[in-house]
Design an enzyme around this catalytic site. Structure first.
Site, PDB file in Angstrom:
ATOM      1  N   HIS A   1       7.132  -5.659   5.055  1.00 56.27           N
ATOM      2  CA  HIS A   1       6.189  -5.090   6.006  1.00 56.27           C
ATOM      3  C   HIS A   1       5.098  -6.099   6.335  1.00 56.27           C
ATOM      4  CE1 HIS A   1       2.591  -4.462   3.457  1.00 56.27           C
ATOM      5  NE2 HIS A   1       3.417  -4.205   2.465  1.00 56.27           N
ATOM      6  N   CYS A   2       4.407  -5.844   7.458  1.00 48.75           N
ATOM      7  CA  CYS A   2       3.179  -6.557   7.795  1.00 48.75           C
ATOM      8  C   CYS A   2       2.099  -5.492   7.926  1.00 48.75           C
ATOM      9  CB  CYS A   2       3.353  -7.411   9.051  1.00 48.75           C
ATOM     10  SG  CYS A   2       4.032  -6.546  10.484  1.00 48.75           S
ATOM     11  N   SER A   3       1.280  -5.516   8.977  1.00 42.64           N
ATOM     12  CA  SER A   3       0.288  -4.456   9.164  1.00 42.64           C
ATOM     13  C   SER A   3       0.885  -3.292   9.946  1.00 42.64           C
ATOM     14  CB  SER A   3      -0.957  -5.009   9.870  1.00 42.64           C
ATOM     15  OG  SER A   3      -1.708  -5.816   8.990  1.00 42.64           O
TER      16      SER A   3
END
Length: 265
Positions: free
Chosen positions: A156-158
């Site tokens: 994941h990222c943001s």
């Protein structure tokens, strides 16, 4: 369509890449590759779902500043957490996008503002292919996915759409999936986050009444032209995706063979 018999309220675009068809008639193994937005907004009801998914490894593509501003990821059990920041604080497009998201003064970005947010997003996608931290982070993430002890792997990222989206493209291309299948999964973000997107746009407008929601919308969506910008950069810099995997990301034939052995049925 990928297998999806679960959902996370706090990360509505989270999904299993399992079930997607590979070019040779095989499929991505269910429950092994999971993509998501950051996990800090998961609800209490989400945690048993995450527990059943049981990621052995969580790859976080955010930089330290993003992590500090966000609620800490809510995890179940003790997965290995690997921080692979894909971000360049010196890149003007990154700082421009951050300024828009945070409601800061964007007068310093007059030229970028004139070009518009879609052009800024396309520039970020081109940087995904050639940027130093991008190549290091995406290459390291694929190597982690090729090791059986890291599966299931959740990345994941943001927002779970751009860095996460490009890593999904890289992984699925390395697994031999057709571009049309990969593109369809990439674009699912818009469908899965439609209601959340409107809430975010309304909040941004309240914070900065002078902000035109139409100008901010491209930041909260994925678009075919963003993906096209990255594909074009792959061809420009490396000639082919295979060469990008090998020369751009440093992935050996052994790593790619292990990835396919562990992730294809």
């Amino acid at each position: 369509m990928a297998v999806r018999d679960w959902e996370l309220v706090g990360a509505p675009n989270a999904r299993d890449l399992g079930g997607l068809p590979a070019a040779d008639g095989r499929r991505v193994r269910a429950g092994r590759l999971l993509r998501s937005a950051a996990l800090g907004r998961l609800t209490d009801e989400d945690l048993p779902v995450l527990g059943k998914l049981a990621p052995a490894c969580v790859v976080d593509l955010r930089h330290a500043g993003e992590q500090r501003l966000a609620p800490p990821d809510r995890l179940v059990g003790e997965p290995r957490v690997v921080h692979l920041p894909v971000y360049d604080p010196a890149h003007p497009v990154f700082t421009y996008v951050s300024a828009v998201l945070l409601g800061h003064d964007v007068d310093a970005y007059e030229e970028l503002a004139r070009e518009g947010m879609p052009a800024a997003m396309a520039a970020i996608y081109r940087w995904f292919v050639t940027g130093e931290s991008a190549r290091a982070g995406f290459g390291a993430a694929v190597r982690l996915a090729a090791e059986a002890e890291n599966l299931p792997l959740l990345f994941h990222c943001s927002a779970g759409k751009d860095r996460t989206g490009w890593l999904a493209v890289v992984l699925l291309t390395a697994l031999g999936l057709d571009e049309a299948v990969i593109r369809a999964d990439y674009l699912r973000h818009n469908e899965l986050t439609e209601s959340l997107r409107e809430v975010l746009l309304a909040a941004m407008s309240r914070r900065r009444p002078e902000l035109d929601p139409a100008a901010a919308r491209p930041l909260l969506e994925v678009r075919p032209e963003y993906l096209d910008a990255a594909y074009d950069e792959v061809r420009r810099a490396h000639g082919s995706f295979g060469a990008y995997l090998r020369d751009g990301l440093g992935l050996t034939d052994d790593v790619l063979a292990a990835l396919r052995a562990n992730l294809l049925d």
